[in-house]
Write a protein that holds these residues in place. Sequence first.
Motif, PDB file in Angstrom:
ATOM      1  N   PRO A  84       0.804  -1.233   0.000  1.00  0.00           N
ATOM      2  CA  PRO A  84       0.000   0.000   0.000  1.00  0.00           C
ATOM      3  C   PRO A  84       0.833   1.276   0.000  1.00  0.00           C
ATOM      4  CG  PRO A  84      -0.912  -1.590   1.544  1.00  0.00           C
ATOM      5  CD  PRO A  84       0.397  -2.158   1.079  1.00  0.00           C
ATOM      6  N   ALA A  85       2.076   1.194   0.476  1.00  0.00           N
ATOM      7  CA  ALA A  85       2.929   2.378   0.509  1.00  0.00           C
ATOM      8  C   ALA A  85       3.449   2.763  -0.872  1.00  0.00           C
ATOM      9  CB  ALA A  85       4.107   2.154   1.454  1.00  0.00           C
ATOM     10  N   ASP A  86       3.313   1.877  -1.865  1.00  0.00           N
ATOM     11  CA  ASP A  86       3.812   2.187  -3.209  1.00  0.00           C
ATOM     12  C   ASP A  86       3.243   3.506  -3.724  1.00  0.00           C
ATOM     13  OD1 ASP A  86       5.092  -0.268  -3.104  1.00  0.00           O
ATOM     14  OD2 ASP A  86       3.747  -1.261  -4.537  1.00  0.00           O
ATOM     15  N   GLY A  87       1.928   3.668  -3.592  1.00  0.00           N
ATOM     16  CA  GLY A  87       1.289   4.865  -4.109  1.00  0.00           C
ATOM     17  C   GLY A  87       1.690   6.122  -3.359  1.00  0.00           C
ATOM     18  N   VAL A  88       1.917   5.997  -2.063  1.00  0.00           N
ATOM     19  CA  VAL A  88       2.353   7.147  -1.271  1.00  0.00           C
ATOM     20  C   VAL A  88       3.740   7.596  -1.727  1.00  0.00           C
ATOM     21  CG1 VAL A  88       2.832   7.995   1.057  1.00  0.00           C
ATOM     22  CG2 VAL A  88       0.955   6.370   0.681  1.00  0.00           C
ATOM     23  N   ALA A  89       4.632   6.623  -1.926  1.00  0.00           N
ATOM     24  CA  ALA A  89       5.979   6.950  -2.401  1.00  0.00           C
ATOM     25  C   ALA A  89       5.923   7.639  -3.761  1.00  0.00           C
ATOM     26  CB  ALA A  89       6.823   5.688  -2.483  1.00  0.00           C
ATOM     27  N   GLN A  90       5.066   7.138  -4.641  1.00  0.00           N
ATOM     28  CA  GLN A  90       4.949   7.748  -5.966  1.00  0.00           C
ATOM     29  C   GLN A  90       4.453   9.184  -5.863  1.00  0.00           C
ATOM     30  OE1 GLN A  90       2.653   5.447  -8.751  1.00  0.00           O
ATOM     31  NE2 GLN A  90       2.817   6.964 -10.380  1.00  0.00           N
ATOM     32  N   GLU A  91       3.463   9.421  -5.016  1.00  0.00           N
ATOM     33  CA  GLU A  91       2.916  10.764  -4.870  1.00  0.00           C
ATOM     34  C   GLU A  91       3.959  11.737  -4.320  1.00  0.00           C
ATOM     35  OE1 GLU A  91      -0.643  13.032  -2.357  1.00  0.00           O
ATOM     36  OE2 GLU A  91      -0.290  10.887  -2.102  1.00  0.00           O
ATOM     37  N   ARG A  92       4.722  11.310  -3.318  1.00  0.00           N
ATOM     38  CA  ARG A  92       5.696  12.207  -2.710  1.00  0.00           C
ATOM     39  C   ARG A  92       6.846  12.518  -3.656  1.00  0.00           C
ATOM     40  NH1 ARG A  92       5.864   9.868   3.566  1.00  0.00           N
ATOM     41  NH2 ARG A  92       3.640  10.294   3.972  1.00  0.00           N
ATOM     42  N   LEU A  93       7.286  11.518  -4.407  1.00  0.00           N
ATOM     43  CA  LEU A  93       8.376  11.773  -5.337  1.00  0.00           C
ATOM     44  C   LEU A  93       7.906  12.556  -6.556  1.00  0.00           C
ATOM     45  CD1 LEU A  93      10.366   8.447  -5.008  1.00  0.00           C
ATOM     46  CD2 LEU A  93      11.134  10.735  -4.379  1.00  0.00           C
ATOM     47  N   GLN A  94       6.635  12.410  -6.916  1.00  0.00           N
ATOM     48  CA  GLN A  94       6.130  13.228  -8.017  1.00  0.00           C
ATOM     49  C   GLN A  94       6.133  14.704  -7.640  1.00  0.00           C
ATOM     50  OE1 GLN A  94       4.789  12.044 -11.454  1.00  0.00           O
ATOM     51  NE2 GLN A  94       5.863  13.997 -11.320  1.00  0.00           N
ATOM     52  N   ARG A  95       5.828  14.997  -6.386  1.00  0.00           N
ATOM     53  CA  ARG A  95       5.894  16.389  -5.936  1.00  0.00           C
ATOM     54  C   ARG A  95       7.334  16.888  -5.905  1.00  0.00           C
ATOM     55  NH1 ARG A  95       1.968  14.902  -1.874  1.00  0.00           N
ATOM     56  NH2 ARG A  95       3.601  14.999  -0.283  1.00  0.00           N
ATOM     57  N   ALA A  96       8.265  15.995  -5.586  1.00  0.00           N
ATOM     58  CA  ALA A  96       9.681  16.388  -5.531  1.00  0.00           C
ATOM     59  C   ALA A  96      10.270  16.580  -6.918  1.00  0.00           C
ATOM     60  CB  ALA A  96      10.483  15.339  -4.763  1.00  0.00           C
ATOM     61  N   PHE A  97       9.707  15.882  -7.916  1.00  0.00           N
ATOM     62  CA  PHE A  97      10.193  15.956  -9.292  1.00  0.00           C
ATOM     63  C   PHE A  97       9.032  16.330 -10.216  1.00  0.00           C
ATOM     64  CE2 PHE A  97      13.214  13.183  -7.156  1.00  0.00           C
ATOM     65  CZ  PHE A  97      14.440  13.565  -7.681  1.00  0.00           C
ATOM     66  N   PRO A  98       8.532  17.559 -10.127  1.00  0.00           N
ATOM     67  CA  PRO A  98       7.331  17.927 -10.895  1.00  0.00           C
ATOM     68  C   PRO A  98       7.528  17.902 -12.401  1.00  0.00           C
ATOM     69  CG  PRO A  98       8.339  19.866  -9.872  1.00  0.00           C
ATOM     70  CD  PRO A  98       9.026  18.672  -9.297  1.00  0.00           C
ATOM     71  N   ASP A  99       8.768  18.002 -12.869  1.00  0.00           N
ATOM     72  CA  ASP A  99       9.022  18.017 -14.307  1.00  0.00           C
ATOM     73  C   ASP A  99       9.352  16.634 -14.867  1.00  0.00           C
ATOM     74  OD1 ASP A  99       8.657  20.769 -14.294  1.00  0.00           O
ATOM     75  OD2 ASP A  99      10.774  21.162 -13.894  1.00  0.00           O
TER      76      ASP A  99
END
Length: 358
Positions: free
Chosen positions: A301-316
Amino acid sequence: MATGYILPPEWTPQQAVQLTWPHPDTDWAPRLDTVLSVFARIAREISFREDVLIACHDAASVEVCRKYLHRAGAELARCHLHTVPSNDSWARDHGPITLQNPAGQCKLMDFAFNAWGLKFRADLDNQITRHLYAQGAYGNAALEISGMVLEGGSIEVDGAGTLLTTSACLLSPNRNPQWSAVQIEDALRTQLGVERILWLHSGHLEGDDTDAHIDTLARFCNPHTIAYQSCDDPDDSHFAPLQQMAAELSAFRNRDGKPYHLIPLPWAQAQWDEDGTRLPLSYANFLILNAALLLPTYDDPADGVAQERLQRAFPDREVIPIPCIELARQHGSLHCVTMQLPRSRDRPFTKGTASALV
């Protein structure tokens, strides 16, 4: 080392990513088909954005690699296969560490690799860079061979003169036992062009063979931001050491004297291999590509949380999840099997005879 060369951060524009293809004589053998599908998926995503340089153990391995790349839908014209014997597949640690100068020229640093402090065989892996260089795989890039034992997964740089590492790894007695911490710092400054070193003294993952490689624990996202593997379960054995590591990160300051912006990555639930060894599941083991980031996922279940947080860190960059539980069964993950090659003024590699895929 020639002046002007520095180790660029991973988000620097890349020409290629290097892989070492698993084969039947490696520890991957019992689950080879499954893990080759993971490698092919990784190569596919890379090939959509840049070139892929793949070291294949022998002619049979080349043919197998071709089949899996084709099946995965990779951009075959961007996949360059070379025949080079190997012990294993952890390109992050036996691959070249590539420096750049202001003119955009590249130089490959070929550090000694002794399988994370003499834990396994590494006689073939330690020669992969030299073999690829002799085959013209790196084109016009210069090659410098260093006697220092150093793995790519053990260091992180921000491109602004700072290197992040762990004392558990770089001060391991089976790597460079003749050198003190001060001497190791001097070698890093001289050979990698960095100016200051930040040492983490806490943090580890059970099941990890690397003595706490930094790329399983904390990663620069930009010169002011660090994403790190956190643990929020007080009953987990990792809780105290990762909390201590987070406190160390909070105490660090960037080149401007300001605290880093810290991004805690979520904690995946424990999984074990057939022998009862806990798997080292880290979301910090991501790979930055041109316009994308490949994120290891673990059917958690943490997979999606990790993806969301890293997407914010790498918006481009597009964050692309890659199922990596099969890599974790051999106690590594996505970043561990890859090594980026920065874009050079001159093309940094050429096709070998084994790379005619189309």
